[in-house]
Every structure is written in structure tokens, then in C-alpha cells.
Design an enzyme around this catalytic site. Structure first.
Site, PDB file in Angstrom:
ATOM      1  N   TYR A   1      13.159   2.596   3.633  1.00 52.69           N
ATOM      2  CA  TYR A   1      13.705   3.056   4.913  1.00 52.69           C
ATOM      3  C   TYR A   1      15.065   3.739   4.744  1.00 52.69           C
ATOM      4  CZ  TYR A   1      10.081   0.193   7.110  1.00 52.69           C
ATOM      5  OH  TYR A   1       8.880  -0.346   7.512  1.00 52.69           O
TER       6      TYR A   1
ATOM      7  N   LYS B   1       4.476  -4.778  -5.333  1.00 51.61           N
ATOM      8  CA  LYS B   1       3.286  -4.179  -5.933  1.00 51.61           C
ATOM      9  C   LYS B   1       3.652  -3.677  -7.326  1.00 51.61           C
ATOM     10  CE  LYS B   1      -0.049  -2.169  -3.882  1.00 51.61           C
ATOM     11  NZ  LYS B   1      -1.279  -2.973  -4.099  1.00 51.61           N
TER      12      LYS B   1
ATOM     13  N   ASP C   1      -0.451  -6.764  -1.187  1.00 53.25           N
ATOM     14  CA  ASP C   1      -1.727  -6.601  -0.471  1.00 53.25           C
ATOM     15  C   ASP C   1      -2.520  -7.907  -0.492  1.00 53.25           C
ATOM     16  OD1 ASP C   1      -1.913  -6.164  -3.211  1.00 53.25           O
ATOM     17  OD2 ASP C   1      -3.616  -4.810  -3.064  1.00 53.25           O
TER      18      ASP C   1
ATOM     19  N   ASP D   1       8.513  -5.947   6.600  1.00 50.48           N
ATOM     20  CA  ASP D   1       8.312  -5.500   7.979  1.00 50.48           C
ATOM     21  C   ASP D   1       6.872  -5.806   8.399  1.00 50.48           C
ATOM     22  OD1 ASP D   1       8.666  -4.275  10.374  1.00 50.48           O
ATOM     23  OD2 ASP D   1       8.985  -2.251   9.586  1.00 50.48           O
TER      24      ASP D   1
ATOM     25  N   ASP E   1       5.465  -9.304  10.710  1.00 52.08           N
ATOM     26  CA  ASP E   1       4.769  -9.120  11.988  1.00 52.08           C
ATOM     27  C   ASP E   1       3.407  -9.788  11.950  1.00 52.08           C
ATOM     28  OD1 ASP E   1       6.844  -7.723  13.060  1.00 52.08           O
ATOM     29  OD2 ASP E   1       5.602  -6.071  13.795  1.00 52.08           O
TER      30      ASP E   1
END
Ligand code: NAD
Length: 367
Positions: free
Chosen positions: A142, A192, A225, A249, A253
Site C-alpha cells: 500500500y 507467500k 492462501d 487486510d 476481514d
């Protein structure tokens, strides 16, 4: 006994309504448990814009930098939607996070037994769930450069850059290990590393900090993942999860929805330790200012009250008081007390924001 300094920033919409209930809880602990608080209150977001033409004054920011903890309600609302980007209410919140360098975002996902049927997952998968996701908040994709959209030949190309320095990874790893020491001594780090160099570095640095500084904490690594899949398959296998800004993020959620309502979710954002050894800290509910129900006495104050419980535990070292408060919330829910957002298909009469506060105070009295 130490006095805990707390800056309260109620903000906009339902912010002041839920914060009024937190004030009563603070007064209860001061009167009944002899915990000394030095509480000040100030404006943020649209309320600060209305009074001062800016969503966060330098004076308020200076106060936030000095106190043991900041507790924020929520900011924003339709009234401010057409303001210039630079003075939008949300800019006040972002400036606080940036200037206080709050790089470690703690998002607990706790499923109270009484609300297990609110989750989209089966009761036995989520009942009793109690995990915390630690998300790196001030770096990663970001913020990385280069970024932007530019033209290459006949088409546009969008670019963002995932970038982490060793020290950025190390400090959020420490934050996760410190948290784990106050819980079940277990951290799972997610990245990852199979396809991203930044993931390889992340894994290396987290392992290094573990081996040299926190060998007593159990550390595992997981590809993010697979982590997402495990979070919905068997979330109770985790205790503390530490991950980067982007994966955090998404994963936080996802974890939040394991627990039911937005009105239940607290959060903490922590920075580097201050002179007293405690991290700079801001606590806030995950929800926004809920303009659709603001001013109607319908807001659920629990997310904000549980955010204060986090401040008790992580900034004030008042773990027993935090347990007591969380226990009172659990008791009230088990007794079937519900604000409108917690009404299930079986129906019933919802309580108001103040009545929920009354019930929690009564449960504290009875504990
Ligand atoms: P929201 O979280 O305010 O509301 C989403 C839905 O959840 C609404 O239906 C609302 O009534 C309900 N809800 C939220 N909190 C609740 C509570 N405590 N009790 C009962 N119901 C609750 O999100 P939104 O509608 O997308 O945003 C509204 C405003 O809040 C916008 O201006 C947005 O920018 C701002 N916002 C602020 C923050 C923050 O201050 N941290 C976070 C998110 C959104």
C-alpha cells in the site's frame, strides 16, 4: 499506584454514543477497583472539522503522542462526503496512525458462545474462538514505490510495489511475540515465500527474531492462501497470526466475519515503546460512524467497550480488569441482552445503547 492517561476521541455519528458507555465503564473501574485514570477528551474527524476547519488539530495530535493510550470512537458521515480530500474526517484518523507510527494492528476475532449462531460457519467451528491477527500497518504494497498507472505502448499499466525492510518486519514480529506471551505463547506467521522475495525475507526475519529473542514462543509458518483456507476450515488452531499489510487486510476481514456482528469487533494499533516501556497505542472499534442509526440510541457499544478492555490489557497492564470486563460482556450476551444488530431470526425486543451499558455495569457489579 500508577495513573493511566487516556485521551478519548469520540468522533462522529455513533462514536459519541458508544463512547458515553465506555466513560461509564471507566468510572466504574475507578470507583470499584481503585484504578486511577487521567481522562481527557477532544475532537476528531468531522466534529474537529466543524470546530477548527481540520479533522485533527496539532494540539490534539500532541496530546495523543503523550498519553498512555488513545481511544477513538468513529469518524465520518454523509455531511462531510463532499469536503476536499485533505480535510475529510478519515484524514484525521490516518494522520493519527501515521504520526504515531502505529505499525502493528491487532484485530481480535473472538466468538462469544451466545453469538455463535450469528456466524456463517457452523457453531462447532467458531464457538469459543479467540484469535488475534497482527497486521503490519504502515508499509508493504500500500505504500511501496514505484506505484501508479502509466502508458506502455497502447495500453495502461497499473503498478504497486511490495517492499519490506528487515527492521519493519522485525518490529511487527516482536509485537506479535510480545502479544503471544500474554496469551497462549503461539504465533503463526503468514506470507507467500513460495512466490515472493519479500515473503522469503519476511519468513527469515520472523524466524530470526524468534530464535534470538523469543525461543520460548511456538512459531509456525504458513502460506497466506493456505492460511485463508485454514481460517474458515478450523480457525481454532490459531492463537496469534502475524502477517503483512495486504494479507492482513484480507485475512482480518475474513476472521472478523467468523464472529458475527460488526458492532462486536475491537482493535488496537500499536507503535514503538515510549519512555515507560509501553507501546504508543490507539484503540478503536472496527466499525464506522454508522450514520444510518446515529442519534437513535440503537448502536451496539460492545466493540468500543472491548476496545477499552484491550487498552486495559495492553497499555495499562490491568489484565485482571480486562478479564472482568470481557467476562461481563460475555455474561450479558449469555443472558440474552441484545442490541438491534444482534437480533436473530427468533426476534425479541432489542435494548438501547444505554441499556446495554446498564446491563454490562450490572454484570460488573455482580461479578
Ligand atoms: P459502518 O461501520 O459505519 O456501518 C456499516 C453497517 O453496520 C451499518 O448498517 C451500521 O448501522 C452497522 N453498524 C456499524 N457499527 C454498529 C454498531 N456499533 N452497532 C450497530 N450497528 C452498527 O460503515 P459504513 O456505513 O461503510 O461507513 C459509514 C461512515 O463511517 C463513512 O463515513 C465511513 O467513511 C466511516 N468509517 C469510519 C471508520 C472509522 O472511523 N474507523 C471505519 C469505517 C467507516
Amino acid at each position: 499506584m500508577a495513573t493511566h492517561s487516556l485521551l478519548i476521541l469520540p468522533g462522529d455519528g455513533i462514536g459519541p454514543e458508544v463512547m458515553a458507555e465506555v466513560r461509564r465503564v471507566i468510572d466504574w473501574f475507578a470507583a470499584n477497583k481503585g484504578i486511577a485514570f487521567d481522562v481527557s477528551e477532544d475532537l476528531v474527524g468531522g466534529a474537529a472539522y466543524d470546530a477548527h476547519g481540520t479533522p485533527l488539530t496539532d494540539e490534539t495530535l500532541a496530546k495523543a503522542q503523550e498519553v498512555d493510550a488513545v481511544l477513538l470512537g468513529a469518524v465520518g458521515g454523509p455531511k462531510y462526503d463532499n469536503l476536499d480530500f485533505s480535510v475529510k474526517p478519515e484524514r484525521g484518523l490516518l494522520r493519527l496512525r501515521k504520526e504515531m507510527d502505529l505499525f502493528s494492528n491487532l484485530r481480535p476475532a473472538q466468538c462469544f458462545d451466545a453469538l455463535a449462531d450469528f456466524s456463517s460457519l457452523k457453531r462447532d467451528v467458531v464457538a469459543g474462538l479467540d484469535i488475534v491477527i497482527v497486521r503490519e500497518l504502515t508499509s508493504g504494497v500500500y505504500f511501496g514505490e514505484p506505484r501508479g498507472i502509466h502508458k506502455e505502448g497502447n495500453e495502461r499499466v497499473g503498478i504497486n510495489t511490495q517492499r519490506y525492510t528487515e527492521s519493519e518486519i522485525a518490529r511487527v514480529a516482536r509485537s506479535a511475540f510480545e502479544l503471544a506471551k500474554k496469551r497462549s505463547n503461539k504465533v503463526c506467521s503468514m506470507e507467500k515465500a513460495n512466490v515472493m522475495e519479500s515473503g522469503i525475507l519476511w519468513r527469515d526475519v520472523v524466524q530470526e527474531i524468534h530464535d534470538t529473542e523469543y525461543p520460548e514462543v511456538e512459531l509456525t509458518h504458513m502460506y497466506a492462501d493456505n492460511g485463508a483456507m485454514q481460517l474458515v476450515r478450523a480457525p481454532k488452531q490459531f492463537d496469534v497470526i502475524v502477517t503483512d499489510n495486504l494479507f492482513g487486510d484480507v485475512l482480518s476481514d475474513c476472521a472478523a466475519m467468523l464472529t458475527g456482528s460488526l458492532g462486536m469487533l475491537p482493535s488496537a494499533s500499536l507503535g514503538l515503546p515510549m519512555a515507560n516501556g509501553k507501546p504508543k497505542a490507539m484503540y478503536e472499534p472496527v466499525h464506522g460512524s454508522a450514520p444510518d442509526i446515529a442519534g437513535q440510541g440503537k448502536a451496539n457499544p460492545i466493540a468500543c467497550i472491548l476496545s477499552f478492555a484491550m487498552a486495559l490489557r495492553y497499555s495499562f497492564d490491568e489484565g485482571e480488569a480486562a478479564d472482568l470486563l470481557e467476562g461481563a460482556v460475555e455474561k450479558v450476551l449469555a443472558d440474552g441482552v441484545r442490541t438491534a444488530d444482534l437480533m436473530g431470526p427468533e426476534g425479541g425486543t432489542p435494548v438501547s445503547t444505554t441499556e446495554m451499558g446498564d446491563a454490562i455495569l450490572a454484570a460488573l457489579d455482580a461479578a
